[in-house]
Design a protein around this motif. Structure first.
Motif, PDB file in Angstrom:
ATOM      1  N   LEU A 196       0.818  -1.152   0.043  1.00 28.63           N
ATOM      2  CA  LEU A 196       0.132  -0.125  -0.095  1.00 28.63           C
ATOM      3  C   LEU A 196       0.830   1.282  -0.060  1.00 28.63           C
ATOM      4  O   LEU A 196       1.794   1.190   0.528  1.00 28.63           O
ATOM      5  CB  LEU A 196      -1.016  -0.018   1.118  1.00 28.63           C
ATOM      6  N   VAL A 197       0.525   2.303  -0.633  1.00 29.46           N
ATOM      7  CA  VAL A 197       0.972   3.601  -0.563  1.00 29.46           C
ATOM      8  C   VAL A 197       0.101   4.836  -0.589  1.00 29.46           C
ATOM      9  O   VAL A 197      -1.144   4.631  -0.844  1.00 29.46           O
ATOM     10  CB  VAL A 197       1.788   3.674  -2.016  1.00 29.46           C
ATOM     11  N   ALA A 198       0.571   5.707   0.309  1.00 33.23           N
ATOM     12  CA  ALA A 198      -0.283   7.079   0.609  1.00 33.23           C
ATOM     13  C   ALA A 198       0.368   7.922   0.144  1.00 33.23           C
ATOM     14  O   ALA A 198       1.771   8.083   0.493  1.00 33.23           O
ATOM     15  CB  ALA A 198      -0.900   6.928   1.878  1.00 33.23           C
ATOM     16  N   VAL A 199      -0.157   9.211  -0.356  1.00 30.56           N
ATOM     17  CA  VAL A 199       0.445  10.250  -0.901  1.00 30.56           C
ATOM     18  C   VAL A 199      -0.072  11.557  -0.264  1.00 30.56           C
ATOM     19  O   VAL A 199      -1.331  11.476   0.113  1.00 30.56           O
ATOM     20  CB  VAL A 199       0.664  10.317  -2.362  1.00 30.56           C
ATOM     21  N   LYS A 200       0.551  12.643  -0.085  1.00 28.41           N
ATOM     22  CA  LYS A 200       0.154  13.759   0.511  1.00 28.41           C
ATOM     23  C   LYS A 200      -0.149  14.819  -0.330  1.00 28.41           C
ATOM     24  O   LYS A 200      -1.234  15.691   0.220  1.00 28.41           O
ATOM     25  CB  LYS A 200       1.358  14.439   1.400  1.00 28.41           C
ATOM     26  N   ASP A 201      -0.001  14.750  -1.479  1.00 32.80           N
ATOM     27  CA  ASP A 201      -0.728  15.665  -2.415  1.00 32.80           C
ATOM     28  C   ASP A 201      -1.186  15.089  -3.941  1.00 32.80           C
ATOM     29  O   ASP A 201      -0.471  14.106  -4.240  1.00 32.80           O
ATOM     30  CB  ASP A 201       0.347  17.006  -2.678  1.00 32.80           C
ATOM     31  N   GLU A 202      -2.133  15.959  -4.410  1.00 32.27           N
ATOM     32  CA  GLU A 202      -2.648  15.287  -5.569  1.00 32.27           C
ATOM     33  C   GLU A 202      -1.750  15.179  -6.675  1.00 32.27           C
ATOM     34  O   GLU A 202      -2.000  14.191  -7.562  1.00 32.27           O
ATOM     35  CB  GLU A 202      -3.981  16.147  -5.842  1.00 32.27           C
ATOM     36  N   GLU A 203      -0.732  15.968  -6.894  1.00 31.57           N
ATOM     37  CA  GLU A 203       0.215  15.929  -7.984  1.00 31.57           C
ATOM     38  C   GLU A 203       0.809  14.523  -8.078  1.00 31.57           C
ATOM     39  O   GLU A 203       1.268  13.989  -9.204  1.00 31.57           O
ATOM     40  CB  GLU A 203       1.318  17.298  -7.877  1.00 31.57           C
ATOM     41  N   TRP A 204       1.609  14.395  -6.995  1.00 33.08           N
ATOM     42  CA  TRP A 204       2.227  12.760  -6.839  1.00 33.08           C
ATOM     43  C   TRP A 204       1.254  11.875  -6.963  1.00 33.08           C
ATOM     44  O   TRP A 204       1.642  10.825  -7.578  1.00 33.08           O
ATOM     45  CB  TRP A 204       2.997  12.848  -5.686  1.00 33.08           C
ATOM     46  N   GLY A 205      -0.013  11.833  -6.372  1.00 31.87           N
ATOM     47  CA  GLY A 205      -0.990  11.091  -6.735  1.00 31.87           C
ATOM     48  C   GLY A 205      -1.394  10.771  -8.199  1.00 31.87           C
ATOM     49  O   GLY A 205      -1.430   9.679  -8.663  1.00 31.87           O
ATOM     50  N   GLU A 206      -1.412  11.585  -8.993  1.00 28.84           N
ATOM     51  CA  GLU A 206      -1.679  11.571 -10.475  1.00 28.84           C
ATOM     52  C   GLU A 206      -0.333  10.923 -11.120  1.00 28.84           C
ATOM     53  O   GLU A 206      -0.515  10.129 -11.844  1.00 28.84           O
ATOM     54  CB  GLU A 206      -1.953  12.842 -10.951  1.00 28.84           C
TER      55      GLU A 206
END
Length: 380
Positions: free
Chosen positions: A208-218
């Motif tokens: 599993l991975v969680a990211v802090k901002d949408e840019e890295w999420g995309e």
């Protein structure tokens, strides 16, 4: 929501179509479209998205206080997908005693594609700073580390990362979001081998991975979808079921581990005990400030490979096996198992001796576990 409540009510709960209290297993590969590109519920192909996996991904985002979550077929699939964000010639700083699989994939696989790495003691912030090069793009650390349980200052390294425009990735497998939230401390991404504590029952392999901002999420979604190492719906469901009891299990793991570590430290025939919950541990004070607990992992040095092997043969409730974080207690020899891919001279430099024993303390009765270790250590 408080953490224990979030384990049950975080993410996507139940099924709006039937009222089921548990998210169903959507065992499907493709989805009907009302017209070309007109998706009925936002899903077109299960590599790109699946409702069961989406519920799990929303849950890990909630638990880690991130904006987006991602589920992979293994912890190594998760790490490999993250590393695939980088380009030829990029440099990554990683902890010097990370999990052997992480070292292996960077040293033997991604190095062939021109991605460079430096091994650094991330518990020393100055060493991390000195390792930054012009082509450095990220810092990857475990805290506590595997298997020596060194503690790194996430906030200080996050500040340093921001100053140099670096991505900070933290492997939070040992602590889980129940005890520690790296994104809250400044990390950009947090990764888990969810096979371990999050699943908790030795019945699923996942990352599993969680990211802090949408840019890295995309960016991560694009690579995840392109590579395709996603988690299937049945394993996603199993993982969500395991997470519901994470809080209860982590409390028991830690309570028992702390007692065993304190007891092991009193034995003169044990050369050294590694557990952040001990006041003698170099990272104890830091661990006490950036985490809410110390976890259920202990390493201790019994002096020789021969004695370690004798202990392995004598234990009754500790199962000799790879992995960790399950309800049953596990025991291993890192130098010959999880870290065998690291060259022998490097292992010795780090302190990963042939006499180093690592235990994952389960949820069995603590009296039984201590008695089991005692008879194994006393055996001649």
């Amino acid at each position: 929501m408080k953490l224990d409540t979030k384990m049950i009510h975080g993410g996507i709960v139940g099924d709006k179509y039937t009222g089921a209290v548990s998210v169903p297993i959507y065992q499907v590969s493709t989805y009907k479209q009302d017209g070309v590109g007109e998706l009925v519920a936002g899903y077109e192909y299960s590599r790109s998205g699946n409702p069961t996996r989406a519920a799990l991904e929303a849950l890990i985002a909630d638990l880690e206080n991130g904006v987006r979550g991602f589920a992979f077929a293994s912890g190594m699939a998760a790490i490999s997908t993250i590393v695939s964000l980088f380009n030829k010639g990029d440099h990554i700083i990683i902890g010097d005693d990370v999990y052997g699989g992480t070292y292996r994939v960077l040293h033997h696989v991604f190095s062939r594609f021109g991605i460079e790495m430096s091994l650094v003691d991330t518990s020393d912030v100055n060493e991390v700073k000195k390792a930054i090069q012009e082509n450095t793009r990220a810092i990857f650390l475990e805290t506590p580390t595997n298997p020596l349980l060194k503690v790194s200052d996430i906030s200080a390294i996050a500040d340093m990362s921001k100053e140099s425009d670096l991505l900070l990735i933290v492997d939070n497998t040992f602590m889980t979001p129940y005890w520690q939230n790296p994104l809250d401390l400044g990390a950009d991404m947090v990764v888990h081998s969810a096979t371990k504590y999050l699943g908790g029952h030795s019945d699923v392999v996942a990352g599993l991975v969680a990211v802090k901002d949408e840019e890295w999420g995309e960016k991560l979604f694009f690579v995840q979808n392109s590579i395709g190492g996603v988690l299937g719906p049945q394993d996603s469901w199993l993982l969500m079921r395991g997470i519901k009891t994470l809080g209860l299990r982590m409390k028991q793991h830690e309570q028992s581990a702390r007692r065993l570590a304190e007891w092991l430290e009193t034995r003169t025939d044990v050369e050294r005990v590694f557990y952040p919950g001990l006041k003698s541990h170099a990272g104890h004070e830091l661990a006490s400030t950036q985490a809410r607990g110390y976890g259920g992992m202990i390493s201790f040095d019994v002096g020789s490979a021969e004695r370690a092997d004798r202990i392995l043969k004598k234990v009754q409730y500790f199962t000799l096996a790879e992995s960790l974080g399950a309800v049953e207690s596990l025991i291993s020899i890192p130098s010959r198992m999880t870290h065998a891919s690291i060259p022998p001279h490097r292992r010795l430099e780090l302190g990963i001796t042939d006499g180093l024993v690592r235990i994952s303390v389960g949820i069995e009765d603590i009296d039984d576990l201590q008695a089991d270790l005692q008879q194994a250590l006393d055996a001649k």
